[in-house]
Design a protein around this motif. Structure first.
Motif, mmCIF file in Angstrom:
data_model
loop_
_atom_site.group_PDB
_atom_site.id
_atom_site.type_symbol
_atom_site.label_atom_id
_atom_site.label_comp_id
_atom_site.label_asym_id
_atom_site.label_seq_id
_atom_site.Cartn_x
_atom_site.Cartn_y
_atom_site.Cartn_z
ATOM 1 N N GLN A 145 -3.385 0.354 -3.557
ATOM 2 C CA GLN A 145 -2.604 -0.867 -3.407
ATOM 3 C C GLN A 145 -1.927 -1.242 -4.724
ATOM 4 O O GLN A 145 -2.467 -1.014 -5.800
ATOM 5 C CB GLN A 145 -3.499 -2.024 -2.941
ATOM 6 C CG GLN A 145 -4.016 -1.863 -1.532
ATOM 7 C CD GLN A 145 -4.724 -3.107 -1.049
ATOM 8 O OE1 GLN A 145 -4.544 -4.207 -1.588
ATOM 9 N NE2 GLN A 145 -5.536 -2.949 -0.006
ATOM 10 N N GLU A 199 -5.147 4.494 0.411
ATOM 11 C CA GLU A 199 -5.896 3.260 0.141
ATOM 12 C C GLU A 199 -5.404 2.567 -1.125
ATOM 13 O O GLU A 199 -5.838 1.457 -1.431
ATOM 14 C CB GLU A 199 -7.384 3.574 0.009
ATOM 15 C CG GLU A 199 -8.017 4.094 1.287
ATOM 16 C CD GLU A 199 -9.501 4.366 1.133
ATOM 17 O OE1 GLU A 199 -10.010 4.164 0.003
ATOM 18 O OE2 GLU A 199 -10.131 4.751 2.121
ATOM 19 N N THR A 203 0.842 -1.188 0.000
ATOM 20 C CA THR A 203 0.000 0.000 0.000
ATOM 21 C C THR A 203 0.878 1.238 0.000
ATOM 22 O O THR A 203 1.991 1.222 0.550
ATOM 23 C CB THR A 203 -0.948 0.013 1.218
ATOM 24 O OG1 THR A 203 -1.851 1.108 1.096
ATOM 25 C CG2 THR A 203 -0.175 0.168 2.511
#
Length: 383
Positions: A348, A346, A328
């Motif tokens: 990834q 958030e 991440t």
């Protein structure tokens, strides 16, 4: 719990009936012990050392507390959480060499699938080892062992190399930088490592006691003069400033040399002496503690470049990174030396290709495709 009792308890755990479909794993290890306490005692100590090593290879979590007096191991207490049961062992070879008894054995360990390992991480952070210095050089006058720090560092390098990602060894000592305001503070050398992205962890230490009594000629002639061997060891994260290990180690053992002898601590003969063996046992404990301290770390990679193909990260196979690993994005900004601001994203990314010292990652979701990467951003592994 003494090792004999511990090993006996392991054998008593052997089930009366085992399913025919179960599978045991064999581990081949080696152990040794000084013959000075007698052959049977040496054989028992070497056997216990080899069996302990087999349990470690099988995934045990081991903490050792030991006391050594006059070069002999008097007591060793183990707290052990094994990932299986020791079922049987076979001694493959036994021999004596330079005052020590050696044996090679093969241990049969039954895996326990019900036990959850402490860590699932396969990450191997790079470690830089800095030379250990003697805090009080005047203590080295007996034996003229002024280069003991260099010898200890070389010995530690030899023991660490097969089991950790030891990247570099600095030929000089790195001292704590007291100018940094926060406690415990970063080391000056750790900051350098972090900026140059050479390795993540810094292993350093100082030999702070090798003292022994002055003694007269008669005392030196009629008895084995005891000598101290003590060191402080620190393992710290150059990226976060966290001290993963800070520990004092100490042992007393017979010096075994004449008062005016000049001892060559770089040679094997020294490490085969009672004093050298006791120091070596202490270094083996340092190795176990270092391995344990870095075993559960989460991988943090620096972003080298972003392109249409994905992100280039400075961690690869050498650090245990494999295709399919997920990371991440973390926005990291330095406020002032030693202080950082971090904001988790958030977004990834997943590893597509893993090379020796770098990896190529691709966006794993829509957020990753849209996110903007700026200098200082890092990638943190998802377990």
């Amino acid at each position: 719990m003494p090792i004999k009792a511990l090993l006996l308890s392991l054998f008593l755990l052997l089930p009366l009936a085992l399913p025919l479909t179960a599978h045991a794993d064999w581990y081949q290890t080696q152990g040794s012990a000084p013959l000075s306490a007698g052959k049977e005692t040496a054989r028992q100590q070497a056997l216990e050392q080899a069996l302990t090593e087999a349990l470690l290879q099988a995934g045990a979590s081991l903490t050792t507390v030991q006391s050594v007096t006059n070069g002999a191991l008097l007591e060793q207490r183990l707290d052990i959480a094994a990932q299986g049961e020791l079922m049987d062992y076979v001694i493959l070879k036994e021999w004596s060499s330079q005052g020590r008894l050696w044996l090679t054995l093969r241990a049969d360990i039954w895996p326990d699938k019900a036990i959850t390992p402490q860590c699932n991480s396969h990450y191997h952070p790079g470690i830089t080892l800095t030379r250990f210095a003697i805090q009080y050089p005047e203590q080295a006058r007996f034996g003229q062992i002024y280069d003991l720090g260099t010898a200890v560092t070389a010995r530690l390098t030899q023991q660490l190399s097969p089991i950790v990602n030891l990247m570099t060894s600095l030929p000089h000592q790195v001292l704590t930088d007291q100018r940094l305001p926060r406690s415990p503070g970063l080391r000056q050398g750790a900051d350098v490592l972090g900026k140059q992205q050479q390795s993540r962890l810094l292993l350093s230490g100082v030999i702070n006691d090798i003292s022994m009594e002055e003694g007269n000629w008669m005392k030196w002639s009629l008895s084995d003069m005891p000598r101290q061997f003590a060191l402080n060891v620190t393992l710290e994260d150059s990226f976060t400033g966290e001290q993963l290990l800070q520990k004092h180690y100490q042992v007393e053992a017979p010096w075994g040399y004449s008062k005016h002898a000049k001892v060559r601590v770089q040679e094997q003969n020294f490490w085969h002496s009672s004093y050298g063996q006791s120091a070596d046992q202490l270094l083996q404990q340092v190795v176990r503690d270092v391995v344990s301290a870095q075993s559960c770390m989460k991988a943090i990679g620096h972003i080298l470049q972003q392109s249409d193909e994905g992100i280039l990260m400075d961690l690869g196979r050498q650090a245990g990174i494999k295709p399919g690993d997920r990371f991440t994005l973390v926005h990291r900004r330095q406020i002032q030396p030693g202080y950082y601001s971090e904001t988790s994203s958030e977004a990834q990314f997943v590893v597509q290709q893993s090379h020796t010292d770098y990896s190529l990652l691709a966006p794993a979701d829509h957020n990753a495709k849209q996110v903007r990467i700026t200098p200082g951003d890092v990638l943190t592994a998802l377990h």
